[in-house]
Design an enzyme around this catalytic site. Sequence first.
Site, PDB file in Angstrom:
ATOM      1  N   PHE A 124       0.854  -1.191   0.000  1.00 22.37           N
ATOM      2  CA  PHE A 124       0.000   0.000   0.000  1.00 22.37           C
ATOM      3  C   PHE A 124       0.885   1.235   0.000  1.00 22.37           C
ATOM      4  O   PHE A 124       1.746   1.391   0.865  1.00 22.37           O
ATOM      5  CB  PHE A 124      -0.939   0.049   1.203  1.00 22.37           C
ATOM      6  CG  PHE A 124      -1.912   1.193   1.098  1.00 22.37           C
ATOM      7  CD1 PHE A 124      -3.088   1.072   0.359  1.00 22.37           C
ATOM      8  CD2 PHE A 124      -1.624   2.418   1.687  1.00 22.37           C
ATOM      9  CE1 PHE A 124      -3.965   2.155   0.223  1.00 22.37           C
ATOM     10  CE2 PHE A 124      -2.502   3.499   1.546  1.00 22.37           C
ATOM     11  CZ  PHE A 124      -3.672   3.365   0.819  1.00 22.37           C
ATOM     12  N   ASP A 215       9.052   2.587   1.959  1.00 17.64           N
ATOM     13  CA  ASP A 215       7.866   3.312   2.406  1.00 17.64           C
ATOM     14  C   ASP A 215       7.714   3.049   3.911  1.00 17.64           C
ATOM     15  O   ASP A 215       7.269   1.989   4.326  1.00 17.64           O
ATOM     16  CB  ASP A 215       6.641   2.823   1.628  1.00 17.64           C
ATOM     17  CG  ASP A 215       5.367   3.570   2.011  1.00 17.64           C
ATOM     18  OD1 ASP A 215       5.318   4.134   3.115  1.00 17.64           O
ATOM     19  OD2 ASP A 215       4.414   3.561   1.206  1.00 17.64           O
ATOM     20  N   LYS A 244       2.346   9.269   8.402  1.00 19.08           N
ATOM     21  CA  LYS A 244       1.381   8.992   9.489  1.00 19.08           C
ATOM     22  C   LYS A 244       1.806   9.476  10.884  1.00 19.08           C
ATOM     23  O   LYS A 244       1.229  10.409  11.406  1.00 19.08           O
ATOM     24  CB  LYS A 244       1.057   7.501   9.527  1.00 19.08           C
ATOM     25  CG  LYS A 244       0.177   7.061   8.373  1.00 19.08           C
ATOM     26  CD  LYS A 244      -0.422   5.685   8.595  1.00 19.08           C
ATOM     27  CE  LYS A 244      -1.541   5.393   7.625  1.00 19.08           C
ATOM     28  NZ  LYS A 244      -1.112   4.947   6.290  1.00 19.08           N
TER      29      LYS A 244
END
Length: 399
Positions: A124, A215, A244
């Site tokens: 993702f 990532d 995040k």
Amino acid sequence: MSTYGRYQLALERGQGCRVWDTQGKEYLDFVAGIATCTLGHSHPAMVEAVTRQIQKLHHVSNLYYIPEQGELAKWLVKHSCADRVFFCNSGAEANEAAIKLARKYAHTVLKIDHPIILTAQSSFHGRTLATVTATAQPKYQKYFDPLVPGFQYVPYNDISAVEAAIGELDEGDYGVGAILIEPLQGEGGVRPGDVSYFRKLRQICSETGVLLIFDEVQVGMGRSGKLWGYEHLGVEPDIFTSAKGLGGGIPIGAMLAKRFCDVFQPGEHASTFGGNPFATGVALAVCETIEKENILANVEARGEQLRAGLKLIAAKYPQYIRDIRGWGLINGMELHENIELTASDIVNAAIKAGLLLVPAGVKVVRFVPPLIVTEAEINLALEILDSVLATLTQVPNTH
Ligand SMILES: *Cc1c(COP(=O)(O)O)cnc(C)c1O
């Protein structure tokens, strides 16, 4: 717009690892705004930084130097393998920046006319067109073709597939310019990377000049018990992305790179809001608090406690629970494929019982509490989960 299938819940207040809905009902928050609220809710260090920045200066654009941005960049560089930082506002944007940097590097340094970026199945990387193309999961791509060219997918934790792809693609004007991969797949089901696979990836990239991009949007900023997920794998990326947890829940993203791959020139990439005094001032306070309050030690201890408790619960329901896995405070409970019970069933029942959880795919329940979670709060979450499972499993294959 109806972009979310929401839970029947409206939250209006939070303190530490607890949140309250509009009816006044209390919940233990093991979602933390999807792995973002690292310091929980209403942390004094964040309240102080937010108040200070909005009173002092919140946004001026990147036409000028921003002291808070410089300080945050310095902190990140000091605490990682990177030498350079670009600030933006989200994980997808950070990955877009990494994709652009890698493409320019491939064109100008590797001399590849049509560079390909390899990404992993069940990954993702975000919802913009380029990052949803990088996200090798058909369910996120359906209806959005034509997708962005220049991506190819390989299975996760399978080195022979990477070797084959690099060999096959290295023809004519085409060639692999970069590999973009999560050290631990978050949305794809909380799947940690294999140490041997990542060591081999690093070796292949170092030998061929292909850029290795991690990532770290979900697993980074201390969630794994180490500041960066790559520290679990014993390898350093050339470029990595963060978002995040970086701002403790305020929107900020960053793309970090080693000096040698910093090929951007002024005007080639930009962001109006990226790195403004507000976002970087607050993120700096979050970073300094993580350091000062020794939060990584808490992540490690509470993570071990949580996994040990989850394994005891799994042993009680072996016909339902297949695996418990994760690093630090990013953990997953995987259910068997061949039963009706889904992660959503458990999440819905847990919400009713006062515990917020979030699925990672159809069969994995994800546990990503604030990094300040206490021993008592982990025990309470385990108790609630145990009672939820006891009820859900009373009737076999209940729905
Ligand atoms: C959440 C996530 C993203 C996307 O971040 P946004 O801020 O939603 O754009 C990218 N990569 C990973 C690994 C993520 O978990």
